[in-house]
Design a protein around this motif. Structure first.
Motif, mmCIF file in Angstrom:
data_model
loop_
_atom_site.group_PDB
_atom_site.id
_atom_site.type_symbol
_atom_site.label_atom_id
_atom_site.label_comp_id
_atom_site.label_asym_id
_atom_site.label_seq_id
_atom_site.Cartn_x
_atom_site.Cartn_y
_atom_site.Cartn_z
ATOM 1 N N SER A 54 0.827 -1.211 0.000
ATOM 2 C CA SER A 54 0.000 0.000 0.000
ATOM 3 C C SER A 54 0.854 1.250 0.000
ATOM 4 C CB SER A 54 -0.898 0.049 1.243
ATOM 5 O OG SER A 54 -1.820 -0.995 1.231
ATOM 6 N N SER B 90 0.897 4.063 -2.824
ATOM 7 C CA SER B 90 0.576 5.429 -2.401
ATOM 8 C C SER B 90 1.650 6.405 -2.848
ATOM 9 C CB SER B 90 0.420 5.496 -0.885
ATOM 10 O OG SER B 90 -0.587 4.611 -0.455
ATOM 11 N N LEU C 273 -4.371 6.860 7.120
ATOM 12 C CA LEU C 273 -5.671 7.233 6.557
ATOM 13 C C LEU C 273 -6.052 8.657 6.927
ATOM 14 C CD1 LEU C 273 -7.870 4.065 7.245
ATOM 15 C CD2 LEU C 273 -6.760 4.723 5.133
ATOM 16 N N PHE D 99 -0.136 10.863 5.563
ATOM 17 C CA PHE D 99 0.284 10.631 4.174
ATOM 18 C C PHE D 99 -0.394 11.667 3.273
ATOM 19 C CE2 PHE D 99 1.150 8.898 0.116
ATOM 20 C CZ PHE D 99 2.340 8.194 0.276
ATOM 21 N N VAL E 151 -8.037 10.814 1.161
ATOM 22 C CA VAL E 151 -8.800 9.566 1.133
ATOM 23 C C VAL E 151 -10.274 9.928 0.976
ATOM 24 C CG1 VAL E 151 -9.397 7.454 2.364
ATOM 25 C CG2 VAL E 151 -7.085 8.401 2.560
HETATM 26 C C1 LIG Z 1 -1.598 6.275 2.115
HETATM 27 C C2 LIG Z 1 -2.510 5.092 2.321
HETATM 28 C C3 LIG Z 1 -2.023 3.872 2.839
HETATM 29 C C4 LIG Z 1 -0.579 3.702 3.181
HETATM 30 C C5 LIG Z 1 -2.930 2.804 3.028
HETATM 31 C C6 LIG Z 1 -4.292 2.918 2.686
HETATM 32 C C7 LIG Z 1 -4.762 4.152 2.170
HETATM 33 C C8 LIG Z 1 -6.211 4.311 1.828
HETATM 34 C C9 LIG Z 1 -3.869 5.209 2.011
HETATM 35 O O1 LIG Z 1 -4.333 6.396 1.535
HETATM 36 C C10 LIG Z 1 -5.206 1.764 2.897
HETATM 37 C C11 LIG Z 1 -4.464 0.501 3.260
HETATM 38 C C12 LIG Z 1 -3.340 0.743 4.233
HETATM 39 C C13 LIG Z 1 -3.867 1.340 5.512
HETATM 40 C C14 LIG Z 1 -2.521 -0.527 4.493
HETATM 41 C C15 LIG Z 1 -3.265 -1.630 5.219
HETATM 42 C C16 LIG Z 1 -2.381 -2.856 5.461
HETATM 43 C C17 LIG Z 1 -3.027 -3.917 6.341
HETATM 44 C C18 LIG Z 1 -1.987 -4.912 6.780
HETATM 45 C C19 LIG Z 1 -4.159 -4.587 5.599
HETATM 46 C C20 LIG Z 1 -4.980 -5.484 6.496
HETATM 47 C C21 LIG Z 1 -6.448 -5.397 6.252
HETATM 48 C C22 LIG Z 1 -7.141 -4.195 6.876
HETATM 49 C C23 LIG Z 1 -7.315 -4.443 8.351
HETATM 50 C C24 LIG Z 1 -8.435 -4.040 6.143
HETATM 51 C C25 LIG Z 1 -9.266 -2.830 6.459
HETATM 52 C C26 LIG Z 1 -8.563 -1.496 6.448
HETATM 53 C C27 LIG Z 1 -9.506 -0.343 6.241
HETATM 54 C C28 LIG Z 1 -10.419 -0.047 7.396
HETATM 55 C C29 LIG Z 1 -8.686 0.861 5.835
HETATM 56 O O2 LIG Z 1 -2.427 1.657 3.571
#
Ligand SMILES: Cc1c(C)c2c(c(C)c1O)CC[C@@](C)(CCC[C@H](C)CCC[C@H](C)CCCC(C)C)O2
Length: 295
Positions: free
Chosen positions: A128, A132, A175, A179, A183
């Motif tokens: 991610s 990003s 979120l 960053f 979003v």
């Molecule tokens: C800049 C930016 C990053 C860096 C980012 C996301 C978003 C929308 C961004 O704008 C979304 C994904 C995330 C937060 C990485 C998540 C990695 C984890 C290990 C995934 C596991 C599964 C989550 C428990 C699923 C639900 C998460 C939502 C409630 C966001 O990384």
């Protein structure tokens, strides 16, 4: 001119200069101790666009971004797509080729493709972060932000165990205010009942604005997802008529692999404007015209 109007101007517009200089001055003062001595215009403009040219808020975002990176070396230290190729090859992730009606980038994450026995949450997070970093170089994405679709089909206890409170904090930080990307929507589909406790760990740290942008669609998501995304852009697996999910995942994996050098540069010099340096050998010609000169 107000913030959103300023955002529409090109990077080299004269009217942006006072904002860029002011943020640079403040950032240099604030980061005296961390030893960062240069901030490129392109780097600073990302933060200004993300906060509609409010210098104070942009500075806060910039400092949070630096702190987040410093405190998360397991995630941000290694931005190498080839190090997670095995996971990318399972069609875990894609950025759709087309933006949505409002110009936002649309990202898809298929959590079920992640086998938690093979890949840690840090490695998954890294994907991610790499995406990003790449999309945040696009002017149009800086203006219109992103929307993410999480397909939680196959979510298991094995996944849940990987998400501890510290990681939940890191998720909510990127979120909300760590960053430089807006979003604009988070859409969960196929989320099982036992995803709730994990979501309950992340939710309390999110500002209301982001909370309101999270939509839980459940298993019958076809009808409700189409309230947000036009069928033209969605893959058939998500009720649309666009290219299939396997294909778009493959394409984005290739895009990431082509950006390997660029991502290494970002990991090493996060405050430099790498995409627009004259040294364009960092990134392939093709990727430059496709990904970075839009908008
Ligand atoms: C800049 C930016 C990053 C860096 C980012 C996301 C978003 C929308 C961004 O704008 C979304 C994904 C995330 C937060 C990485 C998540 C990695 C984890 C290990 C995934 C596991 C599964 C989550 C428990 C699923 C639900 C998460 C939502 C409630 C966001 O990384």
């Amino acid at each position: 001119m107000n913030g959103p109007q300023l955002s529409e101007l090109p990077d080299d517009s004269e009217q942006l200069e006072p904002f860029v200089s002011s943020l640079r001055r403040r950032a240099l003062q604030a980061s005296e101790l961390s030893g960062v001595r240069t901030f490129s215009d392109g780097f600073l403009i990302k933060f200004l666009r993300a906060r509609d040219f409010d210098v104070e808020l942009s500075l806060k975002l910039l400092l949070n971004y630096q702190r987040w990176r410093r405190e998360s070396p397991e995630i941000s230290g290694c931005l190498s797509p080839s190090s997670v190729l095995g996971l990318l090859s399972t069609s875990y992730h894609a950025v759709l080729p087309q933006r949505d009606h409002s110009g936002s980038r649309v990202l898809v994450y298929r959590i079920g493709q992640w086998n938690p026995k093979d890949w840690s949450a840090f490695q998954v997070f890294r994907i991610s972060l790499m995406t990003s970093e790449i999309i945040s170089m696009e002017t149009q994405t800086q203006r219109r932000g992103l929307k993410a679709i999480f397909d939680l089909q196959g979510w298991s206890l094995g996944h849940a165990w990987q998400i501890n409170p510290s990681l939940a904090r890191k998720i909510s930080s990127v979120l909300s205010d760590s960053f430089p990307l807006k979003v604009r929507g988070i859409h969960l589909v196929n989320e099982p009942m036992f995803f709730r406790p994990v979501f309950a760990m992340i939710r309390p740290f999110l500002p209301d604005k982001i909370k309101q942008r999270i939509h839980m669609h459940g298993a019958d998501f076809h009808d409700t997802l189409s309230d947000f995304f036009s069928p033209d852009i969605l893959p058939p697996e998500y009720g649309g008529e666009g290219p299939g999910i396997e294909e778009v995942c493959q394409d984005w994996t290739n895009q990431l692999l082509q950006s390997e050098k660029l991502l290494q540069q970002i990991a090493a010099h996060p405050t430099a404007d790498i995409a627009s340096t004259p040294d364009s050998s960092l990134i392939s010609e093709e990727a430059q015209t496709e990904q970075f000169s839009q908008g």
